[in-house]
Design a protein around this motif. Structure first.
Motif, PDB file in Angstrom:
ATOM      1  N   GLU A 147      39.741  31.716  44.813  1.00  0.00           N
ATOM      2  CA  GLU A 147      39.399  32.676  45.171  1.00  0.00           C
ATOM      3  C   GLU A 147      39.711  32.204  46.164  1.00  0.00           C
ATOM      4  O   GLU A 147      39.496  32.794  47.552  1.00  0.00           O
ATOM      5  CB  GLU A 147      37.932  33.136  45.336  1.00  0.00           C
ATOM      6  CG  GLU A 147      37.183  31.451  45.533  1.00  0.00           C
ATOM      7  CD  GLU A 147      35.595  31.591  45.215  1.00  0.00           C
ATOM      8  OE1 GLU A 147      34.490  31.590  46.093  1.00  0.00           O
ATOM      9  OE2 GLU A 147      35.385  31.732  43.481  1.00  0.00           O
ATOM     10  N   LYS A 149      42.469  31.375  48.113  1.00  0.00           N
ATOM     11  CA  LYS A 149      44.221  31.586  47.825  1.00  0.00           C
ATOM     12  C   LYS A 149      44.267  33.242  48.234  1.00  0.00           C
ATOM     13  O   LYS A 149      43.403  33.614  47.247  1.00  0.00           O
ATOM     14  CB  LYS A 149      44.616  30.900  47.128  1.00  0.00           C
ATOM     15  CG  LYS A 149      44.856  29.374  46.799  1.00  0.00           C
ATOM     16  CD  LYS A 149      46.274  28.720  45.727  1.00  0.00           C
ATOM     17  CE  LYS A 149      45.843  27.677  45.505  1.00  0.00           C
ATOM     18  NZ  LYS A 149      46.053  27.480  44.673  1.00  0.00           N
ATOM     19  N   GLU A 150      45.254  33.530  48.883  1.00  0.00           N
ATOM     20  CA  GLU A 150      45.379  35.252  48.702  1.00  0.00           C
ATOM     21  C   GLU A 150      46.130  35.459  46.816  1.00  0.00           C
ATOM     22  O   GLU A 150      46.914  34.771  46.976  1.00  0.00           O
ATOM     23  CB  GLU A 150      46.610  35.856  49.379  1.00  0.00           C
ATOM     24  CG  GLU A 150      46.176  37.242  49.268  1.00  0.00           C
ATOM     25  CD  GLU A 150      47.083  37.214  51.328  1.00  0.00           C
ATOM     26  OE1 GLU A 150      48.428  37.843  51.376  1.00  0.00           O
ATOM     27  OE2 GLU A 150      47.329  36.715  51.850  1.00  0.00           O
ATOM     28  N   ARG A 151      45.419  36.750  47.102  1.00  0.00           N
ATOM     29  CA  ARG A 151      46.001  37.030  45.374  1.00  0.00           C
ATOM     30  C   ARG A 151      46.545  37.718  45.737  1.00  0.00           C
ATOM     31  O   ARG A 151      47.602  38.916  46.630  1.00  0.00           O
ATOM     32  CB  ARG A 151      44.674  37.948  44.838  1.00  0.00           C
ATOM     33  CG  ARG A 151      43.592  37.192  44.361  1.00  0.00           C
ATOM     34  CD  ARG A 151      42.948  37.509  43.134  1.00  0.00           C
ATOM     35  NE  ARG A 151      41.939  36.515  42.725  1.00  0.00           N
ATOM     36  CZ  ARG A 151      40.636  36.916  42.551  1.00  0.00           C
ATOM     37  NH1 ARG A 151      39.957  38.023  42.910  1.00  0.00           N
ATOM     38  NH2 ARG A 151      40.327  35.612  42.143  1.00  0.00           N
ATOM     39  N   TYR A 152      48.239  37.709  45.027  1.00  0.00           N
ATOM     40  CA  TYR A 152      49.652  38.096  44.685  1.00  0.00           C
ATOM     41  C   TYR A 152      50.055  38.736  43.117  1.00  0.00           C
ATOM     42  O   TYR A 152      50.163  40.308  43.673  1.00  0.00           O
ATOM     43  CB  TYR A 152      50.604  37.202  44.775  1.00  0.00           C
ATOM     44  CG  TYR A 152      50.989  35.996  45.784  1.00  0.00           C
ATOM     45  CD1 TYR A 152      51.545  36.219  47.234  1.00  0.00           C
ATOM     46  CD2 TYR A 152      50.420  35.235  45.796  1.00  0.00           C
ATOM     47  CE1 TYR A 152      50.841  35.197  48.529  1.00  0.00           C
ATOM     48  CE2 TYR A 152      50.606  33.545  46.502  1.00  0.00           C
ATOM     49  CZ  TYR A 152      50.545  34.362  47.346  1.00  0.00           C
ATOM     50  OH  TYR A 152      50.540  33.502  49.181  1.00  0.00           O
TER      51      TYR A 152
END
Length: 165
Positions: A147, A149-152
């Motif tokens: 949560e 990290k930015e989700r790709y």
């Protein structure tokens, strides 16, 4: 809070929903909706007039940290210039969240009755109709799962089986 307008049929719907957190692991949600047809203009082809109110209550309980069960009760009230009708339906389901990367949901739907609209060319009539029972299942995969990290990448899949079709 949402507002939807379907331009091809002039159907509009407004919804508002809110969760009420009871205790740790238990939630009740309430929702209200209004759906209306034929209210945009008074042209001759817009004689199909219906207004429907929806009242929904849902309950969910976490059984273990990765598994929850719940259900909803849906009440519908529709009226036209010539008739009024109530519909009552429900659904039950489960949500499984085994890891931050993946989650699954399943629901058995179509328990009860709905409202069918019949336009005979001059007036709109209402008829009670048993809903078609169905089973819905879906899953979501997330990458990366953290949560922080930015989700790709998020992939959602859903399938539905309506038993009498």
């Amino acid at each position: 809070l949402t507002h939807t307008l379907e331009r091809s049929s002039n159907v509009m719907e407004e919804n508002i929903a809110a969760p009420l957190f009871l205790r740790k692991g238990e939630v009740v949600a309430i929702a209200l909706s209004v759906g209306h047809v034929g209210r945009l203009s008074q042209t001759a082809r817009n004689d199909f007039n219906v207004i429907q109110y929806g009242y929904d209550v849902g309950y969910s309980r976490r059984i273990i940290p990765t598994l929850s069960f719940g259900g909803t009760l849906n009440v519908r009230y529709a009226r036209t210039t010539d008739s009024r009708l109530w519909g009552l339906s429900s659904s039950i389901g489960a949500f499984y969240f085994p890891s931050p990367e993946v989650s699954y949901g399943f629901a058995f739907t179509g328990i009860g009755s709905g409202i069918k609209y019949i336009f005979d060319g001059s007036k709109t009539l209402l008829n009670s109709q048993n809903l078609s029972p169905g089973l819905k299942g879906g899953s979501t995969w997330r990458y990366p799962s953290s949560e922080f990290k930015e989700r790709y990448f998020i992939l959602n899949l859903e399938a539905e089986k309506i038993f009498d079709r």
